[in-house]
Design a protein around this motif. Structure first.
Motif, PDB file in Angstrom:
ATOM      1  N   LEU A   1      -0.001   3.560  -6.429  1.00  0.00           N
ATOM      2  CA  LEU A   1       1.967   4.054  -7.332  1.00  0.00           C
ATOM      3  C   LEU A   1       1.145   5.559  -6.962  1.00  0.00           C
ATOM      4  CD1 LEU A   1       2.652   1.288  -9.664  1.00  0.00           C
ATOM      5  CD2 LEU A   1       3.270   1.862  -7.493  1.00  0.00           C
ATOM      6  N   ASP A   2      -0.084   6.338  -7.188  1.00  0.00           N
ATOM      7  CA  ASP A   2      -0.379   7.435  -7.515  1.00  0.00           C
ATOM      8  C   ASP A   2      -0.115   7.980  -6.104  1.00  0.00           C
ATOM      9  OD1 ASP A   2      -0.925  10.408  -8.732  1.00  0.00           O
ATOM     10  OD2 ASP A   2      -2.896   9.745  -7.915  1.00  0.00           O
ATOM     11  N   GLY A   3      -0.340   6.977  -4.973  1.00  0.00           N
ATOM     12  CA  GLY A   3      -0.356   7.790  -3.787  1.00  0.00           C
ATOM     13  C   GLY A   3       1.248   7.800  -3.640  1.00  0.00           C
ATOM     14  N   LEU A   4       2.035   6.919  -3.671  1.00  0.00           N
ATOM     15  CA  LEU A   4       3.416   7.272  -3.594  1.00  0.00           C
ATOM     16  C   LEU A   4       4.235   8.629  -3.969  1.00  0.00           C
ATOM     17  CD1 LEU A   4       4.534   3.994  -3.813  1.00  0.00           C
ATOM     18  CD2 LEU A   4       3.562   4.855  -2.069  1.00  0.00           C
TER      19      LEU A   4
ATOM     20  N   PHE B   1      10.016   1.299  -7.853  1.00  0.00           N
ATOM     21  CA  PHE B   1       9.460   0.444  -7.530  1.00  0.00           C
ATOM     22  C   PHE B   1       9.211   0.239  -9.176  1.00  0.00           C
ATOM     23  CE2 PHE B   1       5.104  -1.526  -7.313  1.00  0.00           C
ATOM     24  CZ  PHE B   1       5.865  -2.330  -7.020  1.00  0.00           C
ATOM     25  N   LEU B   2       8.580   1.426 -10.407  1.00  0.00           N
ATOM     26  CA  LEU B   2       8.220   0.520 -11.727  1.00  0.00           C
ATOM     27  C   LEU B   2       9.282   0.405 -11.930  1.00  0.00           C
ATOM     28  CD1 LEU B   2       5.408   3.548 -12.649  1.00  0.00           C
ATOM     29  CD2 LEU B   2       5.196   0.722 -11.452  1.00  0.00           C
TER      30      LEU B   2
ATOM     31  N   ILE C   1      11.568   0.775  -3.396  1.00  0.00           N
ATOM     32  CA  ILE C   1      11.052  -0.327  -3.862  1.00  0.00           C
ATOM     33  C   ILE C   1      10.532  -1.156  -2.742  1.00  0.00           C
ATOM     34  CG2 ILE C   1      11.958  -2.713  -4.665  1.00  0.00           C
ATOM     35  CD1 ILE C   1      14.067  -1.947  -6.141  1.00  0.00           C
ATOM     36  N   HIS C   2      10.881  -1.143  -1.810  1.00  0.00           N
ATOM     37  CA  HIS C   2      10.323  -1.946  -0.937  1.00  0.00           C
ATOM     38  C   HIS C   2       8.898  -0.934  -0.387  1.00  0.00           C
ATOM     39  CE1 HIS C   2       9.790  -3.937   3.248  1.00  0.00           C
ATOM     40  NE2 HIS C   2       9.911  -2.556   3.951  1.00  0.00           N
ATOM     41  N   GLU C   3       9.367  -0.218  -0.471  1.00  0.00           N
ATOM     42  CA  GLU C   3       7.188   1.224  -0.048  1.00  0.00           C
ATOM     43  C   GLU C   3       6.678   1.105  -1.309  1.00  0.00           C
ATOM     44  OE1 GLU C   3       6.873   6.180   0.795  1.00  0.00           O
ATOM     45  OE2 GLU C   3       9.337   5.267   1.414  1.00  0.00           O
TER      46      GLU C   3
END
Length: 179
Positions: free
Chosen positions: A126-129, A137-138, A165-167
């Motif tokens: 998640l940090d990479g997004l 997403f969260l 969300i898909h990503e």
């Protein structure tokens, strides 16, 4: 300070050895000051981690001597500190959540370790997004918010929420081991 170079030691390793000898004590003190509430042991461990990173990242195109070695180490140390604090915060949140579970229902120590490691892996993914992707997403997965509510909260279009969300799901799925 000069070091005797053994035949098996490359120029990069020799440079890191010199860096270690000349700056390790200073770096430990720098870290200990910033981590005073966690103790000297954590500072010692992080100092070692920093030099392992330095050794792993050295490249033959880098000069053997650094012009500002303390600035170089401080930059790496700041990144390591952020990562350590984030990891520590995640572990504390996990322990607090675990304390709310009745003892009879708590996972075994081995399962707890696997769960915590999985949490760290998800956190790294998640940090990479991009921040908005991670946030959407969260909000969907942890907060259970509906997509239209996320769109309103983030002031973005509904198709964008779906895409985010898909990503997030795809990023998490990409980290799953192949069976």
């Amino acid at each position: 300070m000069t070091l005797f170079k053994s035949p098996s030691q490359s120029a990069e390793q020799c440079a890191v050895t010199t860096l270690y000898i000349e700056h390790h004590a200073w770096l430990r003190g720098w870290l200990a000051y910033r981590l005073r509430s966690w103790g000297r042991g954590v500072a010692d461990d992080l100092a070692q981690d920093i030099f392992v990173r330095v050794l792993a990242s050295r490249d033959s195109n880098q000069p053997d001597t650094l012009r500002q070695p303390r600035a170089y180490l401080t930059r790496i140390a700041n990144c390591v500190l952020v990562s350590w604090r984030r990891r520590h915060s995640l572990e504390q949140a996990w322990l607090e959540a675990l304390a709310l579970v009745p003892e009879a229902l708590q996972p075994s120590p081995e399962q707890q370790s696997v769960i915590l490691e999985t949490l760290h892996e998800i956190d790294a993914v998640l940090d990479g997004l991009r921040p908005r992707v991670s946030q959407a997403f969260l909000m969907a997965t942890l907060d259970g918010m509906k997509q239209k509510d996320i769109a309103q909260a983030l002031n973005i279009a509904l198709p964008t929420v779906k895409k985010y969300i898909h990503e997030g799901y795809m990023a998490c799925l990409s980290q799953m081991p192949d069976e």
